[in-house]
Design a protein around this motif. Structure first.
Motif, PDB file in Angstrom:
ATOM      1  N   ALA A   1       0.691  -1.492   0.038  1.00 54.90           N
ATOM      2  CA  ALA A   1      -0.400   0.329  -0.580  1.00 54.90           C
ATOM      3  C   ALA A   1       0.384   1.291   0.391  1.00 54.90           C
ATOM      4  O   ALA A   1       1.767   1.029   0.623  1.00 54.90           O
ATOM      5  CB  ALA A   1      -0.950   0.438   1.144  1.00 54.90           C
ATOM      6  N   PRO A   2       0.391   2.164  -1.107  1.00 50.63           N
ATOM      7  CA  PRO A   2       1.768   3.473  -1.309  1.00 50.63           C
ATOM      8  C   PRO A   2       1.250   4.148  -0.254  1.00 50.63           C
ATOM      9  O   PRO A   2       1.155   5.364   0.148  1.00 50.63           O
ATOM     10  CB  PRO A   2       0.760   4.138  -2.599  1.00 50.63           C
ATOM     11  CG  PRO A   2      -0.201   3.777  -1.641  1.00 50.63           C
ATOM     12  CD  PRO A   2      -0.762   2.185  -1.709  1.00 50.63           C
ATOM     13  N   PHE A   3       1.206   4.105   1.160  1.00 51.57           N
ATOM     14  CA  PHE A   3       1.499   4.928   2.573  1.00 51.57           C
ATOM     15  C   PHE A   3       2.369   4.674   3.725  1.00 51.57           C
ATOM     16  O   PHE A   3       2.791   3.832   3.151  1.00 51.57           O
ATOM     17  CB  PHE A   3       0.125   4.907   3.655  1.00 51.57           C
ATOM     18  CG  PHE A   3      -1.325   4.272   2.933  1.00 51.57           C
ATOM     19  CD1 PHE A   3      -1.327   5.712   1.597  1.00 51.57           C
ATOM     20  CD2 PHE A   3      -1.488   3.033   2.672  1.00 51.57           C
ATOM     21  CE1 PHE A   3      -2.866   5.492   0.718  1.00 51.57           C
ATOM     22  CE2 PHE A   3      -2.701   3.328   1.631  1.00 51.57           C
ATOM     23  CZ  PHE A   3      -3.600   4.497   0.672  1.00 51.57           C
ATOM     24  N   PRO A   4       2.972   6.138   4.017  1.00 45.21           N
ATOM     25  CA  PRO A   4       4.036   5.419   5.038  1.00 45.21           C
ATOM     26  C   PRO A   4       3.873   5.152   6.145  1.00 45.21           C
ATOM     27  O   PRO A   4       2.486   5.509   6.926  1.00 45.21           O
ATOM     28  CB  PRO A   4       4.218   6.799   5.327  1.00 45.21           C
ATOM     29  CG  PRO A   4       3.008   7.818   5.060  1.00 45.21           C
ATOM     30  CD  PRO A   4       2.844   7.041   4.349  1.00 45.21           C
ATOM     31  N   VAL A   5       4.533   4.351   6.755  1.00 46.30           N
ATOM     32  CA  VAL A   5       4.060   3.882   7.973  1.00 46.30           C
ATOM     33  C   VAL A   5       4.656   4.486   9.443  1.00 46.30           C
ATOM     34  O   VAL A   5       5.935   4.557   9.330  1.00 46.30           O
ATOM     35  CB  VAL A   5       5.259   1.989   7.808  1.00 46.30           C
ATOM     36  CG1 VAL A   5       4.462   1.415   9.437  1.00 46.30           C
ATOM     37  CG2 VAL A   5       4.795   1.742   7.128  1.00 46.30           C
ATOM     38  N   PRO A   6       3.994   5.385  10.120  1.00 43.37           N
ATOM     39  CA  PRO A   6       4.055   5.789  11.376  1.00 43.37           C
ATOM     40  C   PRO A   6       4.827   5.297  11.943  1.00 43.37           C
ATOM     41  O   PRO A   6       5.003   3.307  12.574  1.00 43.37           O
ATOM     42  CB  PRO A   6       2.875   6.512  11.757  1.00 43.37           C
ATOM     43  CG  PRO A   6       1.585   5.500  11.156  1.00 43.37           C
ATOM     44  CD  PRO A   6       2.428   4.719  10.496  1.00 43.37           C
ATOM     45  N   PRO A   7       6.245   5.973  12.651  1.00 44.11           N
ATOM     46  CA  PRO A   7       7.159   4.937  13.305  1.00 44.11           C
ATOM     47  C   PRO A   7       6.249   4.794  14.545  1.00 44.11           C
ATOM     48  O   PRO A   7       5.146   5.716  15.156  1.00 44.11           O
ATOM     49  CB  PRO A   7       8.115   5.798  13.735  1.00 44.11           C
ATOM     50  CG  PRO A   7       7.713   7.311  13.232  1.00 44.11           C
ATOM     51  CD  PRO A   7       6.704   7.119  12.915  1.00 44.11           C
ATOM     52  N   ILE A   8       6.800   3.789  15.838  1.00 45.96           N
ATOM     53  CA  ILE A   8       5.986   3.603  17.047  1.00 45.96           C
ATOM     54  C   ILE A   8       7.096   3.793  17.822  1.00 45.96           C
ATOM     55  O   ILE A   8       8.443   3.474  17.886  1.00 45.96           O
ATOM     56  CB  ILE A   8       5.873   2.039  16.822  1.00 45.96           C
ATOM     57  CG1 ILE A   8       4.992   1.239  15.829  1.00 45.96           C
ATOM     58  CG2 ILE A   8       5.433   1.386  18.275  1.00 45.96           C
ATOM     59  CD1 ILE A   8       4.402   0.136  15.712  1.00 45.96           C
ATOM     60  N   PRO A   9       6.896   4.414  18.777  1.00 40.25           N
ATOM     61  CA  PRO A   9       8.419   4.775  19.909  1.00 40.25           C
ATOM     62  C   PRO A   9       8.625   3.558  20.833  1.00 40.25           C
ATOM     63  O   PRO A   9       7.843   2.756  20.875  1.00 40.25           O
ATOM     64  CB  PRO A   9       7.286   6.073  20.931  1.00 40.25           C
ATOM     65  CG  PRO A   9       5.932   6.416  20.577  1.00 40.25           C
ATOM     66  CD  PRO A   9       5.614   5.327  18.790  1.00 40.25           C
ATOM     67  N   ASN A  10       9.234   3.788  21.252  1.00 42.17           N
ATOM     68  CA  ASN A  10      10.034   2.891  22.062  1.00 42.17           C
ATOM     69  C   ASN A  10       9.112   3.171  23.833  1.00 42.17           C
ATOM     70  O   ASN A  10       8.902   4.133  23.568  1.00 42.17           O
ATOM     71  CB  ASN A  10      11.318   2.922  22.679  1.00 42.17           C
ATOM     72  CG  ASN A  10      12.046   2.074  21.322  1.00 42.17           C
ATOM     73  OD1 ASN A  10      11.852   1.606  20.778  1.00 42.17           O
ATOM     74  ND2 ASN A  10      13.237   2.685  21.377  1.00 42.17           N
ATOM     75  N   ASP A  11       8.080   2.248  23.895  1.00 46.26           N
ATOM     76  CA  ASP A  11       7.355   2.338  25.428  1.00 46.26           C
ATOM     77  C   ASP A  11       7.739   1.685  25.973  1.00 46.26           C
ATOM     78  O   ASP A  11       7.569   0.257  25.579  1.00 46.26           O
ATOM     79  CB  ASP A  11       5.982   2.260  24.149  1.00 46.26           C
ATOM     80  CG  ASP A  11       5.424   2.301  25.585  1.00 46.26           C
ATOM     81  OD1 ASP A  11       5.855   2.744  26.667  1.00 46.26           O
ATOM     82  OD2 ASP A  11       3.760   2.831  24.965  1.00 46.26           O
ATOM     83  N   PRO A  12       8.051   1.152  27.481  1.00 47.49           N
ATOM     84  CA  PRO A  12       8.231   0.198  28.157  1.00 47.49           C
ATOM     85  C   PRO A  12       7.264   0.116  28.280  1.00 47.49           C
ATOM     86  O   PRO A  12       7.551  -0.993  29.633  1.00 47.49           O
ATOM     87  CB  PRO A  12       9.109   1.140  29.246  1.00 47.49           C
ATOM     88  CG  PRO A  12       8.828   2.467  29.082  1.00 47.49           C
ATOM     89  CD  PRO A  12       8.262   2.873  28.019  1.00 47.49           C
ATOM     90  N   ASP A  13       5.991  -0.237  28.514  1.00 46.46           N
ATOM     91  CA  ASP A  13       5.214  -0.764  29.184  1.00 46.46           C
ATOM     92  C   ASP A  13       4.636  -1.211  29.525  1.00 46.46           C
ATOM     93  O   ASP A  13       5.175  -3.050  28.363  1.00 46.46           O
ATOM     94  CB  ASP A  13       3.593  -0.045  28.045  1.00 46.46           C
ATOM     95  CG  ASP A  13       2.458   0.022  28.906  1.00 46.46           C
ATOM     96  OD1 ASP A  13       2.965  -0.159  30.130  1.00 46.46           O
ATOM     97  OD2 ASP A  13       1.133   0.114  28.474  1.00 46.46           O
TER      98      ASP A  13
END
Ligand SMILES: *[C@@H]1O[C@H](CO)[C@@H](O)[C@H](O)[C@H]1NC(C)=O
Ligand SMILES: *[C@@H]1O[C@H](CO)[C@@H](O)[C@H](O)[C@H]1NC(C)=O
Ligand SMILES: *[C@@H]1O[C@H](CO)[C@@H](O)[C@H](O)[C@H]1NC(C)=O
Ligand SMILES: *[C@@H]1O[C@H](CO)[C@@H](O)[C@H](O)[C@H]1NC(C)=O
Ligand SMILES: *[C@@H]1O[C@H](CO)[C@@H](O)[C@H](O)[C@H]1NC(C)=O
Ligand SMILES: *[C@@H]1O[C@H](CO)[C@@H](O)[C@H](O)[C@H]1NC(C)=O
Ligand SMILES: *[C@@H]1O[C@H](CO)[C@@H](O)[C@H](O)[C@H]1NC(C)=O
Ligand SMILES: *[C@@H]1O[C@H](CO)[C@@H](O)[C@H](O)[C@H]1NC(C)=O
Length: 494
Positions: free
Chosen positions: A266-278
């Protein structure tokens, strides 16, 4: 019984793979972590099953021949041995970044066994035989197992446990036996006890490592990393990079919807998933808006967002009618009522672009742009094109989780209407807009929400259910916290 062991390991490993991608530096659309809480749960389930497996562990008979002082040559056999109980007072299972896997350490284990003995000997030229039973208590037992976790070239998780990755040692074995002569004690204390220890040590590690290298590996090879949504689309959950082991077992997965059997990006950017220590739940899953955008793209490309609305598809007796003499049309399109009285209209709807989904903290919006061509069906069945409008529908959505599925519910924020072309002169747009607004709410949104109530699946795992979902929407993605429950064969003893 023999089958439940691989299931346990499968459970332990699959849970985290189902949830994590990073090929060519592309962001994963989906990430997951099995937290220490989840790993502890996996440990408990796994050990419980191991316990059951050990109690059915076949222990080979031990036979030997020994010269006993004052007795002579004795031929003995111990048989029918089985482990009656196996206690694991405490154990740890921890992720290990160095070995890239998880390590199980269990100390102070104890076990109880039962078996039968018999011997024959020639004592002072006389043939003597005897038999009886014995109990064995073993303590100071330790079990140390390393499970290495990786990924193969197809993005499938792999597990292995190499030689040296399993250590099972027994501090001491105390034999208490019933019947027999006193010299038997010596025989048991030395030779038989030693042989038994060696046998148990080999058996335990081969049981565990077979479970990992054969059964669990086979299960993983079967694992479906592609979750089918329907006959049109499927979700690819394959790994895009090898799992990592900081603060849990972390995976990065593709997280993209594809047409069945096709890999068309699909021609869309993949948003970054930030590091999350949850680590508040057993499993934390991060899912980007890209997954939903790719789904919209697949259905759009497949022509699924094309629909011809006719009177027979409307709920009968409802507010909306395509009859040009109905109150609805009289109000919305007065000139159509006058020009073409008592006829039926047809509206051909077609999305002009792929639907969009955007996420930001505590908010999810969707939009779809559709062209609607209004026809009237003349008495001779010819369709006459009256006009075309473009409708942009904005919705807000909330997410839920049901079974193994992410579900959604949307409500209309606003419908923008723009006239693209008219063959019937001027159209009062404010009247038409009000009518289309109603039509979107009554016709379109229920369809969207019906799909939403089914939802899209996470990969399902046999004997595992998800509980206590917690959803938090953030910039470009949402996080789903889940607890896990194993409902397999050993649940009664958990
Ligand atoms: C809708 O009707 C048009 C003709 O008006 C036709 O070309 C088209 O294939 C139809 N689409 C569907 C989805 O039935
Ligand atoms: C349209 O509605 C009118 C009035 O309700 C009804 O008499 C007529 O039969 C309908 N026409 C069609 C084509 O359904
Ligand atoms: C619907 O829209 C798509 C994309 O704009 C287009 O390729 C397709 O031909 C349209 N279908 C009809 C029936 O107009
Ligand atoms: C969704 O729309 C509402 C109302 O227009 C707006 O306040 C909100 O910021 C939007 N959310 C996103 C994720 O774009
Ligand atoms: C149907 O009727 C309309 C208007 O009376 C006419 O223009 C058209 O040619 C007719 N179509 C056919 C196929 O008879
Ligand atoms: C969907 O949202 C609407 C409006 O907020 C609400 O009335 C409806 O009960 C919700 N449906 C579900 C299945 O949650
Ligand atoms: C459209 O219709 C409304 C209600 O009848 C009327 O108040 C308005 O002036 C009309 N607008 C135009 C541009 O004719
Ligand atoms: C989960 O989603 C799949 C695919 O849309 C659907 O077939 C299934 O019925 C859904 N399950 C539930 C519990 O809604």
């Amino acid at each position: 019984m023999q089958r439940s062991f691989p299931t346990a390991w499968t459970f332990m490993v699959i849970v985290f793979f189902c949830f994590n991608q990073d090929i060519d530096g592309v962001n994963p659309g989906f990430k997951a972590r099995v937290t220490q809480k989840g790993i502890n749960y996996m440990r408990d389930v796994g050990l419980n099953i191991l316990k059951q497996e050990l109690s059915t562990l076949p222990i080979p008979d031990i036979s030997g021949s020994e010269k006993i002082k004052g007795v002579g040559k004795v031929d003995y056999t111990v048989s029918n041995m089985r482990v009656n109980s196996f206690n694991i007072p405490s154990a740890t299972l921890v992720p290990d970044p160095t070995i890239k896997g998880v390590t199980l350490n269990a100390n102070s284990l104890s076990l109880a066994m039962h078996g039968d003995w018999r011997y024959s000997a020639k004592i002072a030229g006389i043939h003597v035989k005897d038999h009886g039973s014995f109990d064995v208590n073993g303590d100071g037992i330790t079990l140390h197992v390393t499970i290495r976790i990786g990924m193969d070239s197809s993005g499938r998780p792999t597990v292995s446990s190499q030689s040296g990755d399993c250590v099972f040692s027994i501090g001491s074995l105390h034999v208490k036996f019933h019947g027999g002569a006193s010299w038997l004690y010596d025989l048991f204390e030395h030779d038989i006890s030693k042989a038994l220890k060696k046998s148990l040590v080999n058996q335990a590690c081969s049981l565990v490592q077979n479970g990992i290298n054969t059964d669990l590996s086979k299960e993983l090879a079967k694992l479906d990393l592609v979750a089918k949504i329907d006959d049109v689309a499927e979700i690819d959950y394959s790994l895009v990079s090898a799992p990592t082991f900081q603060g849990g077992i972390n995976t990065a997965n593709k997280g993209e919807v594809f047409p069945i059997g096709k890999r068309q990006e699909a021609p869309f950017p993949v948003p970054p998933i930030p590091n999350d220590p949850d680590d508040s739940n057993m499993v934390e899953v991060w899912i980007t808006q890209f997954l939903f955008q790719s789904a919209g793209y697949v259905y759009f490309k497949a022509g699924y967002l094309e629909y011809n609305l006719t009177q027979d598809k409307l709920p009968s007796g409802g507010q909306i009618s395509l009859n040009t003499s109905s109150t609805f049309v009289k109000i919305a399109l007065p000139q159509v009522s006058k020009m073409y009285p008592n006829l039926l209209m047809q509206v051909n709807v077609n999305a002009s672009s792929s639907p969009d989904v955007r996420m930001k903290p505590n908010s999810i919006n969707g939009s779809v742009v559709i062209d609607a061509v209004f026809f009237v069906q003349l008495p001779n069945k010819t369709l006459t094109n009256m006009f075309t409008v473009q409708l942009t529908t904005y919705v807000s959505a909330s997410l839920g989780f049901k079974g193994h599925n992410i579900t959604w519910n949307s409500t209309v924020i606003r419908v923008d209407v723009q006239l693209l072309e008219s063959n019937i002169g001027d159209i009062n747009m404010s009247l038409l807009k009000s009518a289309l607004d109603i039509a979107v709410r009554i016709l379109l949104i229920p369809m969207v929400n019906e799909e939403g109530s089914k939802g899209i699946p996470l990969p399902s795992i046999d004997d595992v259910i998800f509980e206590n979902p917690v959803i938090k929407v953030n910039q470009g993605y949402f996080k789903l916290g889940l607890d896990v429950k194993y409902t397999g064969s050993d649940k009664k003893t958990l």
